[in-house]
Design an enzyme around this catalytic site. Structure first.
Site, PDB file in Angstrom:
ATOM      1  N   ASP A  93     -11.622  24.042  40.822  1.00  0.00           N
ATOM      2  CA  ASP A  93     -11.912  22.750  41.432  1.00  0.00           C
ATOM      3  C   ASP A  93     -13.409  22.685  41.718  1.00  0.00           C
ATOM      4  OD1 ASP A  93     -12.517  23.867  43.905  1.00  0.00           O
ATOM      5  OD2 ASP A  93     -10.572  23.434  44.777  1.00  0.00           O
ATOM      6  N   ASP A 266      -1.210  22.425  42.768  1.00  0.00           N
ATOM      7  CA  ASP A 266      -1.713  23.644  43.394  1.00  0.00           C
ATOM      8  C   ASP A 266      -1.658  23.485  44.900  1.00  0.00           C
ATOM      9  OD1 ASP A 266      -4.692  23.590  44.784  1.00  0.00           O
ATOM     10  OD2 ASP A 266      -4.347  21.887  43.453  1.00  0.00           O
ATOM     11  N   CYS A 304      17.903  34.983  44.553  1.00  0.00           N
ATOM     12  CA  CYS A 304      16.586  35.181  43.936  1.00  0.00           C
ATOM     13  C   CYS A 304      16.572  36.448  43.092  1.00  0.00           C
ATOM     14  CB  CYS A 304      15.514  35.256  45.022  1.00  0.00           C
ATOM     15  SG  CYS A 304      13.840  35.540  44.389  1.00  0.00           S
ATOM     16  N   CYS A 306      13.725  38.063  42.147  1.00  0.00           N
ATOM     17  CA  CYS A 306      12.446  38.782  42.227  1.00  0.00           C
ATOM     18  C   CYS A 306      12.650  40.209  42.699  1.00  0.00           C
ATOM     19  CB  CYS A 306      11.464  38.037  43.121  1.00  0.00           C
ATOM     20  SG  CYS A 306      11.630  38.337  44.892  1.00  0.00           S
ATOM     21  N   CYS A 309      13.541  40.700  46.506  1.00  0.00           N
ATOM     22  CA  CYS A 309      14.927  40.448  46.893  1.00  0.00           C
ATOM     23  C   CYS A 309      15.886  41.491  46.314  1.00  0.00           C
ATOM     24  CB  CYS A 309      15.340  39.040  46.458  1.00  0.00           C
ATOM     25  SG  CYS A 309      14.453  37.746  47.362  1.00  0.00           S
ATOM     26  N   HIS A 335       7.184  37.258  46.692  1.00  0.00           N
ATOM     27  CA  HIS A 335       8.423  36.476  46.717  1.00  0.00           C
ATOM     28  C   HIS A 335       8.139  34.977  46.706  1.00  0.00           C
ATOM     29  CE1 HIS A 335      12.288  34.790  47.769  1.00  0.00           C
ATOM     30  NE2 HIS A 335      11.643  34.086  48.685  1.00  0.00           N
TER      31      HIS A 335
END
Length: 373
Positions: A93, A266, A304, A306, A309, A335
């Site tokens: 940005d 974002d 989840c 991931c 988890c 996570h």
């Protein structure tokens, strides 16, 4: 029509669409969320972690990298991708939001913005030309025009003058941009005023950019106002160019924005909230600091996939946070970013099946139900 973006599929149930953004460092499937790596790093995450959570593109900040370590040093080190060991797309940005958030430490003029560094108090002048020059030196795949982001409390006349200044600066940014293969996005301003937003879309699109972003949202307005601006601009923006909403980040806001036909997002919310112990799950938000998790041996989110988890209990995550361990920030951030990027994957899957309208309704109702419990 953008030469680097194509709409792959439009959902027949709403405005949501699948897209492909081509960059020098690979293609990005949209809709997509971009983790924020302000200082050439996503806090608590290695580049390898980002790959593991399926990040396609990340965001870095012109203002911060200009002040430290300096864009010329990054350029000397081979550019931002090599400097931070990230060989996938990067968006920078322009630094406008950071400069304008300095309040009394900055002064706006036609030339640009004079400001004092928050690091050492040194004085600088950031112009549209310098903002582009910095981003070209950093070597990002997508760069942003320098704009003024008016405060949410600004009156109509201030927003109108600010909009006109942003439009003039956009023309200067385009004239200053020379790096081949690097895409330049224009920014739509206009506050909560639909007529000014429409004027901004017309003026910025008349200059012509590779993509278009909505700025000045998530700055304190009500959600209904935010969604109204999304709707207003979505009917006016060119269909064949990528649409980016800057700085919005709650899961419900992302889903709503996709429904309105936007492609890129974002926000620091998933990473900042992770460091503060607030975690996003399929069952609603979890405040891992709470005593109710002290003896909870279950996973953070049973739904989840991931690695957090799969391997760690809520009780352990609570212990790490209360003990002030660095690992707490690492696991929590991993996570939360996995959740966000997996949400985007599920969003894309629903669009491909022309079922995003139903996905949105189910997601919203589940969110309301979980927050009520």
């Amino acid at each position: 029509m953008s030469e680097t973006f194509s709409v792959v599929h439009s959902d027949t149930s709403c405005k949501a669409r699948l897209g492909s953004l081509k960059t020098l460092h690979g293609d990005v499937e949209t809709p997509i969320f971009m983790p924020v790596g302000t200082n050439a790093t996503v806090k608590a995450m290695t580049p390898e972690d980002l790959l593991a959570v399926h990040a396609q593109i990340i965001l870095a900040n012109t203002y911060h990298l200009y002040l430290r370590p300096g864009h010329r040093l990054v350029e000397k080190m081979g550019g931002l991708h090599r400097f931070m060991n990230w060989n996938r797309p990067i968006l920078t940005d322009s630094g406008g939001f950071q400069v304008f958030s300095l309040g009394e430490l900055r002064k706006i003029s036609e030339e640009g913005v004079k400001f004092q560094s928050h690091i050492d108090g040194s004085h600088h002048l950031l112009t549209p030309e310098l903002a582009v020059q910095i981003q070209e030196a950093l070597g990002a795949d997508v760069i942003m025009c320098f704009d003024e982001c008016p405060p949410a409390t600004a009156d109509y006349e201030y927003v109108r003058r600010s909009l006109e200044l942003t439009n003039r600066w956009a023309g200067r940014c385009k004239a200053a941009h020379t790096r081949d293969g690097q895409q330049l996005f224009g920014i739509i301003q206009g506050g909560m005023h639909y007529d000014l937003r429409a004027r901004s879309v017309h003026d910025i699109c008349s200059i012509g950019f590779d993509g278009y972003a909505l700025g000045g949202l998530s700055v304190g307005e009500e959600k209904e106002q935010m969604y109204g601006v999304m709707e207003c601009c979505s009917t006016l923006l060119p269909v064949g160019a990528p649409r980016y909403i800057m700085g919005i980040g709650s899961p419900e806001d992302l889903v709503e924005a996709v429904w309105h036909g936007y492609d890129m997002f974002d926000c620091v919310m998933p990473t900042r909230n992770a460091r503060n112990g607030m975690l996003f799950t399929s069952q609603g938000r979890v405040n891992i600091k709470s005593k109710i998790y002290e003896e909870d041996g279950g996973p953070l989110d049973p739904a989840c996939g991931c690695m957090v988890c799969k391997n760690y209990s809520r009780a352990y995550l609570r212990h790490l946070y209360r003990a002030g361990e660095i690992l707490a920030s690492q696991l929590n951030t991993y996570h939360n970013l996995y959740y966000y990027l997996d949400l985007m994957r599920r969003v894309r899957d629903a669009i491909a099946l022309n079922a995003f309208d139903e996905f949105r309704r189910n997601f919203t109702s589940t969110l309301v139900r979980n927050n009520a419990n």
